[in-house]
Enzyme design. Structure first.
Site, short mmCIF file in Angstrom:
data_model
loop_
_atom_site.label_atom_id
_atom_site.label_comp_id
_atom_site.label_asym_id
_atom_site.label_seq_id
_atom_site.Cartn_x
_atom_site.Cartn_y
_atom_site.Cartn_z
N ASP A 62 -73.26 12.11 20.93
CA ASP A 62 -71.95 12.11 21.80
C ASP A 62 -70.93 11.86 20.80
O ASP A 62 -69.86 11.62 21.45
CB ASP A 62 -72.43 10.80 22.76
CG ASP A 62 -72.54 9.61 22.26
OD1 ASP A 62 -72.81 9.49 20.81
OD2 ASP A 62 -72.60 8.74 22.73
N HIS A 266 -89.04 33.07 -3.37
CA HIS A 266 -87.73 32.43 -2.86
C HIS A 266 -87.71 31.09 -3.60
O HIS A 266 -87.38 30.02 -2.71
CB HIS A 266 -87.85 32.31 -1.31
CG HIS A 266 -87.58 33.68 -0.54
ND1 HIS A 266 -87.86 33.87 0.86
CD2 HIS A 266 -87.21 34.90 -0.98
CE1 HIS A 266 -87.54 35.00 1.05
NE2 HIS A 266 -87.27 35.74 -0.14
N ASP A 283 -81.30 36.51 -7.38
CA ASP A 283 -81.38 37.19 -6.09
C ASP A 283 -80.22 36.63 -5.39
O ASP A 283 -80.74 35.37 -4.87
CB ASP A 283 -82.74 37.14 -5.44
CG ASP A 283 -82.76 37.65 -3.90
OD1 ASP A 283 -81.71 38.16 -3.44
OD2 ASP A 283 -83.87 37.87 -3.61
N ASP A 294 -77.42 41.42 -0.17
CA ASP A 294 -78.76 40.82 -0.69
C ASP A 294 -78.80 41.61 -1.92
O ASP A 294 -79.42 42.77 -1.77
CB ASP A 294 -79.48 41.12 0.08
CG ASP A 294 -81.05 40.31 0.01
OD1 ASP A 294 -81.19 39.93 -1.08
OD2 ASP A 294 -81.87 40.50 0.79
N HIS A 363 -94.47 41.90 -1.82
CA HIS A 363 -93.63 41.85 -0.56
C HIS A 363 -93.18 43.22 -0.27
O HIS A 363 -93.51 44.24 -0.81
CB HIS A 363 -92.48 41.08 -0.96
CG HIS A 363 -91.64 41.32 -2.16
ND1 HIS A 363 -90.99 42.41 -1.94
CD2 HIS A 363 -91.38 40.76 -3.41
CE1 HIS A 363 -90.12 42.66 -3.24
NE2 HIS A 363 -90.68 41.63 -4.12
N HIS A 367 -85.36 45.76 3.88
CA HIS A 367 -84.97 45.26 5.12
C HIS A 367 -83.62 45.71 5.50
O HIS A 367 -82.91 45.96 4.55
CB HIS A 367 -85.56 43.67 5.40
CG HIS A 367 -84.60 43.00 4.22
ND1 HIS A 367 -83.28 42.48 4.43
CD2 HIS A 367 -84.92 42.51 2.92
CE1 HIS A 367 -82.88 41.79 3.41
NE2 HIS A 367 -84.10 41.92 2.18
N HIS A 374 -81.96 39.23 6.62
CA HIS A 374 -83.13 40.01 7.29
C HIS A 374 -82.75 40.23 8.52
O HIS A 374 -82.95 39.71 9.55
CB HIS A 374 -84.42 39.36 7.13
CG HIS A 374 -84.78 38.95 5.79
ND1 HIS A 374 -85.62 37.77 5.38
CD2 HIS A 374 -84.23 39.49 4.66
CE1 HIS A 374 -85.73 37.65 4.18
NE2 HIS A 374 -85.10 38.57 3.57
N GLU A 392 -85.92 47.12 -2.60
CA GLU A 392 -86.16 45.81 -3.72
C GLU A 392 -87.54 45.78 -4.01
O GLU A 392 -88.39 44.76 -3.77
CB GLU A 392 -85.77 44.58 -3.05
CG GLU A 392 -86.42 44.15 -1.50
CD GLU A 392 -85.96 42.89 -1.04
OE1 GLU A 392 -86.20 41.97 -1.93
OE2 GLU A 392 -85.70 42.55 -0.10
N TYR A 396 -94.76 40.89 -10.01
CA TYR A 396 -94.79 39.45 -10.52
C TYR A 396 -96.11 39.07 -11.13
O TYR A 396 -97.17 39.27 -10.54
CB TYR A 396 -94.66 38.58 -9.16
CG TYR A 396 -93.50 39.03 -8.39
CD1 TYR A 396 -92.20 38.50 -8.57
CD2 TYR A 396 -93.34 39.98 -7.25
CE1 TYR A 396 -90.93 38.76 -8.23
CE2 TYR A 396 -92.29 40.51 -6.81
CZ TYR A 396 -91.08 39.99 -6.94
OH TYR A 396 -90.03 40.52 -6.46
N ARG A 405 -87.48 41.67 -10.14
CA ARG A 405 -87.10 42.20 -8.87
C ARG A 405 -85.91 43.13 -9.08
O ARG A 405 -85.08 42.51 -9.86
CB ARG A 405 -87.23 41.42 -7.63
CG ARG A 405 -86.76 42.04 -6.30
CD ARG A 405 -87.12 40.88 -5.11
NE ARG A 405 -86.31 39.76 -5.13
CZ ARG A 405 -86.84 38.54 -5.48
NH1 ARG A 405 -88.10 38.40 -5.94
NH2 ARG A 405 -86.06 37.37 -5.45
N GLU A 407 -82.81 44.71 -6.62
CA GLU A 407 -82.68 44.89 -5.23
C GLU A 407 -81.26 45.37 -4.83
O GLU A 407 -80.20 44.86 -5.65
CB GLU A 407 -82.77 43.56 -4.36
CG GLU A 407 -82.46 43.69 -3.11
CD GLU A 407 -82.74 42.48 -2.24
OE1 GLU A 407 -82.76 41.19 -2.87
OE2 GLU A 407 -83.08 42.65 -1.05
#
Ligand code: GLY
Ligand code: MN
Ligand code: MN
Length: 443
Positions: A62, A266, A283, A294, A363, A367, A374, A392, A396, A405, A407
């Protein structure tokens, strides 16, 4: 002290309001009208209700003056209104016979709160103008029940078909039994997803700028990378550029992983020190005017790739290039994925032992990007002009402490694509040249 300040406030200042003053500027009202019309066209007949986001705060619920108020509007609400006002409700009344209608409900302005939090949009002509609505369409949230009761009573007494966003925290608390179809509400998310998948001119402009800013951030991080630097120094260099160039926030927590950290998809702690001989996966993407880039680059700490790193890197690059070249209207994400994986299998040789390196590409290929990094929108639809996506691929190898990677962000055009992120070094020789120039003071 608070009470004293509030007690002195007798007028509402009319200062510049948040989004009007942002570097991205307002969304043109004609585009907001077109987005709402397209959504109502898809609805056919019925009533859609969308709720704005609320200010977040760790203070008691509140509390009148939330401290932690880095307000970010709900994406769909922003897409359809262009407004950053919290706690509003947007109502779209789609009619199969007759003109569609729109109502916007906003909380009334509050002088005491504004003294602490700054000027807010209220339910007035200014909000109407920004949202591309007639002044009569904007009302106080206090009038919501009454206005809705008068709007949604159908002549034959049937309740209207109701559309809301399912499974989102911003779904409205519907007044039970007052209106809403017997079969339950229809989910708006697939309709919003289909619309937001194809970007209009203002969305593309914002994404272009988000990508440009992110590229500058990547270049800045490349310039500070050296043995002994910390992952967080690279992150800070990039994020400094983001803010300096007008980005309001990061599109997602920056990922800067050296050595084995680069194999954690990530990883966002950014706490390790860079060592000679490692690769660093970066990234990082800026959010500009609600739209996020991205972008990932993988660079050698020493400034030069080892032969092993170069071979893995060039395989990822070849896979990415094959997929990029196939991006054009009519192609599906599944087809791009197939092209990428086939290229990876055909070109792996013995780089990953007896297995194809495909086994270490753990992966998806890419996207949609947009207001969500995403972004929304189904993945079965073929690409169309105005879709913006990432490509991307990665490999690994945690046992070797080696992750790569790459991207990039692409806009689908009428006859192919535009590589929006082309300006940041991508091949091993471009990266080595850039880092060498940076170290010799030429950059
Ligand atoms: N930055 C998250 C991703 O690449 O999907
Ligand atoms: Mn991505
Ligand atoms: Mn990414």
């Amino acid at each position: 002290m608070r009470r004293f300040l509030v007690g002195q406030l007798l007028f509402l200042p009319s200062l510049v309001l948040a989004q009007e003053g942002s570097p991205a500027g307002p969304v043109p009202p004609a585009l907001l009208q077109a987005r709402r019309a397209a959504l109502m066209e898809r609805m056919g007949e019925g009533v859609a209700i969308l709720r704005a986001a609320s200010e977040r705060s760790n203070d008691p619920p509140d509390s009148e003056y939330p401290q932690d108020s880095d307000f970010r509007q709900d994406n769909d609400f922003f897409y359809l209104t262009g407004l950053e006002a919290p706690d509003g409700l947007l109502v779209l009344l789609a009619h199969e016979n007759g003109p569609d209608e729109v109502r916007l409900f906003l909380p009334p302005r509050n002088a005491g709160r504004e003294r602490w939090l700054g000027p807010r949009l209220g339910p007035d002509a200014r909000a109407a103008e920004q949202a591309g609505l007639p002044a009569s369409a904007v009302r106080s949230v206090a009038d919501f029940d009454q206005v809705m009761d008068s709007l949604v009573t159908l002549p034959d007494g049937r309740p209207p078909r109701l559309f809301i966003k399912r499974s989102r925290s911003v779904a409205p608390n519907l007044p039970a039994g007052r209106w809403g179809s017997a079969s339950g509400p229809v989910d708006l998310n697939p309709h919003l997803g289909a619309l937001r998948l194809v970007k209009d001119s203002n969305e593309i402009a914002r994404l272009r700028r988000a990508v440009e800013i992110s590229l500058e951030g990547h270049l800045a991080a490349m310039r500070v990378a050296r043995p002994g630097a910390w992952e967080y120094e690279l992150e800070a260099a990039a994020e400094y550029e983001f803010r300096r160039l007008g980005a309001e926030r990061v599109g997602y927590p920056s990922i800067v992983g050296a050595g084995v950290n680069g194999t954690i998809l990530h990883y966002d702690e950014s706490r390790a020190r860079l060592e000679e001989g490692q690769l660093v996966v970066m990234d990082m993407g800026a959010e500009f005017g609600y739209y996020s880039a991205d972008i990932t680059r993988t660079i050698p700490v020493s400034g030069r790739f080892t032969e092993r790193q170069r071979a893995i890197y060039n395989l990822v690059l070849a896979v990415q290039q094959a997929a990029i070249e196939a991006v054009r209207p009519g192609v599906t994400m599944a087809q791009l994925n197939e092209i990428a994986r086939r290229t990876m299998r055909e070109r792996s040789g013995d780089l990953c032992g007896r297995q194809s390196c495909d086994a270490y590409f753990i992966h998806g290929l890419g996207h949609w990007i947009g207001m969500d990094v995403h972004d929304v929108g189904g993945y079965s639809r073929p690409l169309a002009p105005g879709v913006v996506l990432t490509i991307e691929p990665g490999i690994y190898l945690p046992e070797e402490k080696l992750g790569v990677r790459i991207e990039d962000d692409l806009l689908v055009t009428a006859d192919g694509h535009e590589l929006l992120s082309a300006r940041v070094p991508r091949t091993t020789s471009e990266i080595e040249r850039y880092m060498s120039q940076a170290r010799s003071g030429e950059r």
